[in-house]
Design a protein around this motif. Sequence first.
Motif, PDB file in Angstrom:
ATOM      1  N   PHE A 176     -34.221  57.102   9.145  1.00 13.86           N
ATOM      2  CA  PHE A 176     -34.230  56.380  10.415  1.00 13.86           C
ATOM      3  C   PHE A 176     -32.856  55.841  10.794  1.00 13.86           C
ATOM      4  CE2 PHE A 176     -38.739  56.471   9.636  1.00 13.86           C
ATOM      5  CZ  PHE A 176     -39.313  56.447  10.896  1.00 13.86           C
ATOM      6  N   GLY A 177     -31.957  55.744   9.825  1.00 20.04           N
ATOM      7  CA  GLY A 177     -30.637  55.209  10.130  1.00 20.04           C
ATOM      8  C   GLY A 177     -30.059  54.460   8.940  1.00 20.04           C
ATOM      9  N   GLU A 178     -28.871  53.961   9.113  1.00 23.17           N
ATOM     10  CA  GLU A 178     -28.159  53.273   8.041  1.00 23.17           C
ATOM     11  C   GLU A 178     -28.682  51.847   7.872  1.00 23.17           C
ATOM     12  OE1 GLU A 178     -23.952  53.524   8.617  1.00 23.17           O
ATOM     13  OE2 GLU A 178     -23.994  55.703   8.976  1.00 23.17           O
ATOM     14  N   ALA A 179     -28.677  51.378   6.622  1.00 28.27           N
ATOM     15  CA  ALA A 179     -29.106  50.008   6.322  1.00 28.27           C
ATOM     16  C   ALA A 179     -28.493  49.607   4.977  1.00 28.27           C
ATOM     17  CB  ALA A 179     -30.628  49.900   6.303  1.00 28.27           C
ATOM     18  N   HIS A 180     -29.311  49.604   3.910  1.00 23.14           N
ATOM     19  CA  HIS A 180     -28.795  49.292   2.574  1.00 23.14           C
ATOM     20  C   HIS A 180     -27.708  50.293   2.166  1.00 23.14           C
ATOM     21  CE1 HIS A 180     -28.756  48.053  -1.608  1.00 23.14           C
ATOM     22  NE2 HIS A 180     -29.065  49.285  -1.986  1.00 23.14           N
ATOM     23  N   THR A 181     -27.925  51.548   2.534  1.00 22.15           N
ATOM     24  CA  THR A 181     -26.906  52.598   2.373  1.00 22.15           C
ATOM     25  C   THR A 181     -26.943  53.484   3.611  1.00 22.15           C
ATOM     26  OG1 THR A 181     -28.492  54.044   1.243  1.00 22.15           O
ATOM     27  CG2 THR A 181     -27.107  52.645  -0.166  1.00 22.15           C
ATOM     28  N   LYS A 182     -26.007  54.401   3.680  1.00 26.05           N
ATOM     29  CA  LYS A 182     -25.948  55.303   4.838  1.00 26.05           C
ATOM     30  C   LYS A 182     -26.971  56.438   4.743  1.00 26.05           C
ATOM     31  CE  LYS A 182     -21.071  54.461   5.979  1.00 26.05           C
ATOM     32  NZ  LYS A 182     -20.940  53.268   5.109  1.00 26.05           N
ATOM     33  N   LEU A 211     -24.477  44.628  -1.009  1.00 28.06           N
ATOM     34  CA  LEU A 211     -24.046  45.110   0.311  1.00 28.06           C
ATOM     35  C   LEU A 211     -22.853  46.050   0.216  1.00 28.06           C
ATOM     36  CD1 LEU A 211     -24.272  41.749   2.323  1.00 28.06           C
ATOM     37  CD2 LEU A 211     -26.034  43.511   2.060  1.00 28.06           C
ATOM     38  N   SER A 212     -22.540  46.532  -0.984  1.00 34.33           N
ATOM     39  CA  SER A 212     -21.325  47.333  -1.187  1.00 34.33           C
ATOM     40  C   SER A 212     -21.308  48.614  -0.374  1.00 34.33           C
ATOM     41  CB  SER A 212     -21.148  47.659  -2.674  1.00 34.33           C
ATOM     42  OG  SER A 212     -22.263  48.408  -3.157  1.00 34.33           O
ATOM     43  N   ASP A 213     -22.463  49.205  -0.126  1.00 38.40           N
ATOM     44  CA  ASP A 213     -22.540  50.446   0.659  1.00 38.40           C
ATOM     45  C   ASP A 213     -23.377  50.264   1.919  1.00 38.40           C
ATOM     46  OD1 ASP A 213     -21.131  52.294  -1.221  1.00 38.40           O
ATOM     47  OD2 ASP A 213     -22.793  51.730  -2.541  1.00 38.40           O
ATOM     48  N   ALA A 214     -23.567  49.015   2.330  1.00 42.66           N
ATOM     49  CA  ALA A 214     -24.484  48.710   3.429  1.00 42.66           C
ATOM     50  C   ALA A 214     -23.816  48.810   4.798  1.00 42.66           C
ATOM     51  CB  ALA A 214     -25.052  47.307   3.251  1.00 42.66           C
ATOM     52  N   ASN A 215     -24.651  49.020   5.808  1.00 40.52           N
ATOM     53  CA  ASN A 215     -24.248  48.877   7.205  1.00 40.52           C
ATOM     54  C   ASN A 215     -25.067  47.704   7.750  1.00 40.52           C
ATOM     55  OD1 ASN A 215     -23.814  49.003   9.976  1.00 40.52           O
ATOM     56  ND2 ASN A 215     -23.689  51.231  10.007  1.00 40.52           N
ATOM     57  N   VAL A 216     -24.522  46.502   7.587  1.00 45.72           N
ATOM     58  CA  VAL A 216     -25.241  45.289   7.961  1.00 45.72           C
ATOM     59  C   VAL A 216     -25.506  45.244   9.466  1.00 45.72           C
ATOM     60  CG1 VAL A 216     -25.156  42.763   7.940  1.00 45.72           C
ATOM     61  CG2 VAL A 216     -24.289  44.059   5.981  1.00 45.72           C
ATOM     62  N   ALA A 217     -24.595  45.807  10.254  1.00 44.12           N
ATOM     63  CA  ALA A 217     -24.732  45.783  11.713  1.00 44.12           C
ATOM     64  C   ALA A 217     -25.925  46.604  12.192  1.00 44.12           C
ATOM     65  CB  ALA A 217     -23.444  46.290  12.366  1.00 44.12           C
ATOM     66  N   GLU A 218     -26.303  47.642  11.428  1.00 43.97           N
ATOM     67  CA  GLU A 218     -27.395  48.533  11.840  1.00 43.97           C
ATOM     68  C   GLU A 218     -28.705  48.264  11.108  1.00 43.97           C
ATOM     69  OE1 GLU A 218     -27.391  50.904  14.266  1.00 43.97           O
ATOM     70  OE2 GLU A 218     -25.436  50.074  14.802  1.00 43.97           O
ATOM     71  N   TRP A 219     -28.643  47.474  10.057  1.00 47.40           N
ATOM     72  CA  TRP A 219     -29.791  47.290   9.161  1.00 47.40           C
ATOM     73  C   TRP A 219     -31.042  46.864   9.924  1.00 47.40           C
ATOM     74  CZ3 TRP A 219     -28.484  45.761   3.546  1.00 47.40           C
ATOM     75  CH2 TRP A 219     -29.614  45.847   2.735  1.00 47.40           C
ATOM     76  N   SER A 220     -30.934  45.793  10.700  1.00 49.68           N
ATOM     77  CA  SER A 220     -32.087  45.279  11.438  1.00 49.68           C
ATOM     78  C   SER A 220     -32.628  46.306  12.430  1.00 49.68           C
ATOM     79  CB  SER A 220     -31.696  43.994  12.168  1.00 49.68           C
ATOM     80  OG  SER A 220     -32.804  43.448  12.846  1.00 49.68           O
ATOM     81  N   LYS A 221     -31.739  47.018  13.089  1.00 48.81           N
ATOM     82  CA  LYS A 221     -32.156  48.027  14.072  1.00 48.81           C
ATOM     83  C   LYS A 221     -32.932  49.158  13.391  1.00 48.81           C
ATOM     84  CE  LYS A 221     -28.060  47.206  16.959  1.00 48.81           C
ATOM     85  NZ  LYS A 221     -26.809  47.801  17.468  1.00 48.81           N
ATOM     86  N   THR A 222     -32.453  49.570  12.232  1.00 46.69           N
ATOM     87  CA  THR A 222     -33.107  50.655  11.506  1.00 46.69           C
ATOM     88  C   THR A 222     -34.526  50.271  11.093  1.00 46.69           C
ATOM     89  OG1 THR A 222     -30.990  51.513  10.673  1.00 46.69           O
ATOM     90  CG2 THR A 222     -32.974  52.132   9.453  1.00 46.69           C
TER      91      THR A 222
END
Length: 260
Positions: A176-182, A211-222
């Motif tokens: 569905f998208g990036e979150a914890h990892t890409k 959060l080392s490989d996370a995309n925090v900006a997209e997490w909630s959206k995903t």
Amino acid sequence: MLKKPKANLKKTTKYILIQLSYFAVLFLFSYQDSNAQKKIKVSKKLQITKINECSYIHISYLNLKNGASISCNGFIYINNNEAYVFDTPANDEATSDLINWLQKDIKVKIKGVIFNHFHKDCLEGMDVFKKNNIPCIASKKTANYMRLGQYNLPDQVFENNLNLTLGNKNIYNAYFGEAHTKDNIVSYFPEEQLIYGGCMIKSLKASKGNLSDANVAEWSKTVTMIKEAYPKIEIVIPGHGDFGNSDLLDYTISLFKIED
């Protein structure tokens, strides 16, 4: 003189019936609870939580460099004497214990193991599955990260979606998208209205974690997209901590929500 004992007998009989009813209800609720969620200790390294006849969580422990250990969830789906495993246990010994338990105790054929993302708590036991000739399955994104991390590569690779069947039951694996990892995916089991979300989904009151490989900006959206895709979800399994209902999706969305 004969009527008084008769009255006492009626009171005694009524009391006994009330007590029996009470214990019957207590036993029923106790039975239902133990049947719905059964804890199974396979070994010191591996525990199993049975959710229902088809759904099981496998729990193992990842040892960190600082000496601490963290509890890690994976998932098992069983039907028609066959099983798929979702993420390996976090070490080789627990992985061997899981395979032996499924094959020898439960007596099912393991059709494959599907990786949620590329971190160690998902694929550390992959070589044990390979030695047992059990197919290892991952998305193309996950396979690329495995290559970069110098892991052995999966036997089967899919793009963004993989639909599987287990007897008369369906399994939908989707990105569905990036979150914890890409590369993190989610696995959906429509007959049980269950999601295995891995580390993308947080248990209630959990911190943001690694959060080392996370995309925090997209997490909630995903996670919002996941919730919209599966609106009738009843059971949600995170990568760490207790499973629950769709409240885990709401909690994860709020935890990573970025205010405008």
